[in-house]
Design a protein around this motif. Structure first.
Motif, PDB file in Angstrom:
ATOM      1  N   ALA A 109     -37.850 118.631 152.614  1.00  0.00           N
ATOM      2  CA  ALA A 109     -38.135 119.253 151.325  1.00  0.00           C
ATOM      3  C   ALA A 109     -39.393 118.620 150.745  1.00  0.00           C
ATOM      4  O   ALA A 109     -39.624 117.423 150.907  1.00  0.00           O
ATOM      5  CB  ALA A 109     -36.961 119.062 150.372  1.00  0.00           C
ATOM      6  N   THR A 134     -40.501 127.307 149.549  1.00  0.00           N
ATOM      7  CA  THR A 134     -40.018 126.537 148.403  1.00  0.00           C
ATOM      8  C   THR A 134     -41.214 126.209 147.536  1.00  0.00           C
ATOM      9  O   THR A 134     -41.915 125.247 147.768  1.00  0.00           O
ATOM     10  CB  THR A 134     -39.312 125.237 148.850  1.00  0.00           C
ATOM     11  OG1 THR A 134     -40.216 124.465 149.636  1.00  0.00           O
ATOM     12  CG2 THR A 134     -38.063 125.522 149.653  1.00  0.00           C
ATOM     13  N   CYS A 162     -38.972 120.060 144.874  1.00  0.00           N
ATOM     14  CA  CYS A 162     -37.657 119.834 145.475  1.00  0.00           C
ATOM     15  C   CYS A 162     -37.260 118.368 145.336  1.00  0.00           C
ATOM     16  O   CYS A 162     -38.077 117.474 145.543  1.00  0.00           O
ATOM     17  CB  CYS A 162     -37.675 120.234 146.947  1.00  0.00           C
ATOM     18  SG  CYS A 162     -38.143 121.954 147.214  1.00  0.00           S
ATOM     19  N   THR A 165     -33.829 121.400 142.797  1.00  0.00           N
ATOM     20  CA  THR A 165     -35.201 121.507 142.293  1.00  0.00           C
ATOM     21  C   THR A 165     -35.281 121.092 140.822  1.00  0.00           C
ATOM     22  O   THR A 165     -34.276 121.076 140.108  1.00  0.00           O
ATOM     23  CB  THR A 165     -35.722 122.951 142.402  1.00  0.00           C
ATOM     24  OG1 THR A 165     -34.933 123.780 141.554  1.00  0.00           O
ATOM     25  CG2 THR A 165     -35.671 123.457 143.824  1.00  0.00           C
TER      26      THR A 165
END
Length: 192
Positions: A82, A110, A114, A134
């Motif tokens: 992430a 994304t 994150c 998030t």
């Protein structure tokens, strides 16, 4: 001095010598595998500025996360990284500590900061899913957590993911860091 006249001292010296020599372990536990060989070149670089720093955003160094699991059910552990200021990435294990970046093919986007990764087969279909926690660095803005549901592999064996956090009721927009899941089982009907 270790002599026959001092058996306790001799035994202590021998025990100390034995302990020191037995602690020498030449086994290498970890070894560096460079990105050129492994194929993993993910870097979660945090670039501070006058508007984005530890004073303006106290959680700047909270994140991002990694999930290690077999996302395509081939028996090898894959890696999901992430990112904060960068898109998250999915690497499929090719064996022998080599990985292939399949982020785009898997449909992973994304665009949020994150902060954590949890891996669970939430819909119990045999394919591992990814919950991405998030936050937003602007306290006046909120972003929802993401729940990337694994739709199974495409014709090339690459798992495809779709964000279904809203559908599952977990599109939380508060400052989340990580989640933990316990498989849910429907209550059993009791006979009266």
């Amino acid at each position: 001095m270790c002599t026959r006249n001092h058996p306790f001292l001799w035994l202590t010296c021998f025990a100390l010598l034995l302990a020191l020599t037995s602690c020498r372990d030449n086994t290498t536990v970890f070894r560096l595998v460079p990105p050129g060989k492994s194929g993993v070149d993910f870097a979660n670089i945090i670039e501070e500025s006058d508007t984005l720093n530890a004073l303006t955003f106290e959680y700047i160094y909270n994140g991002a996360g990694v999930g290690a699991a077999d996302f395509n059910n081939d028996g090898l552990t894959d890696l999901f990284f992430a990112g904060n200021l960068t898109n998250s990435r999915l690497y499929l294990n090719q064996g022998s500590l080599t990985f292939k970046d399949v982020t785009d093919e898997a449909g992973i986007r994304t665009n949020y900061w994150c902060t954590g990764v949890s891996v669970v087969d939430i819909n119990e279909d045999g394919w591992l899913d990814i919950h991405v926690a998030t936050i937003h660095h602007d306290p006046d803005k909120r972003v929802p957590d993401m729940f990337l549901i694994n739709l199974g592999p495409d014709e090339n064996g690459i798992p495809r993911f779709e964000d279904r956090a809203r559908e599952l009721g977990v599109a939380d927009s508060s400052y989340s860091t990580l989640v933990s899941y316990k498989p849910w089982k429907p209550p059993q009907k009791q006979e009266v």
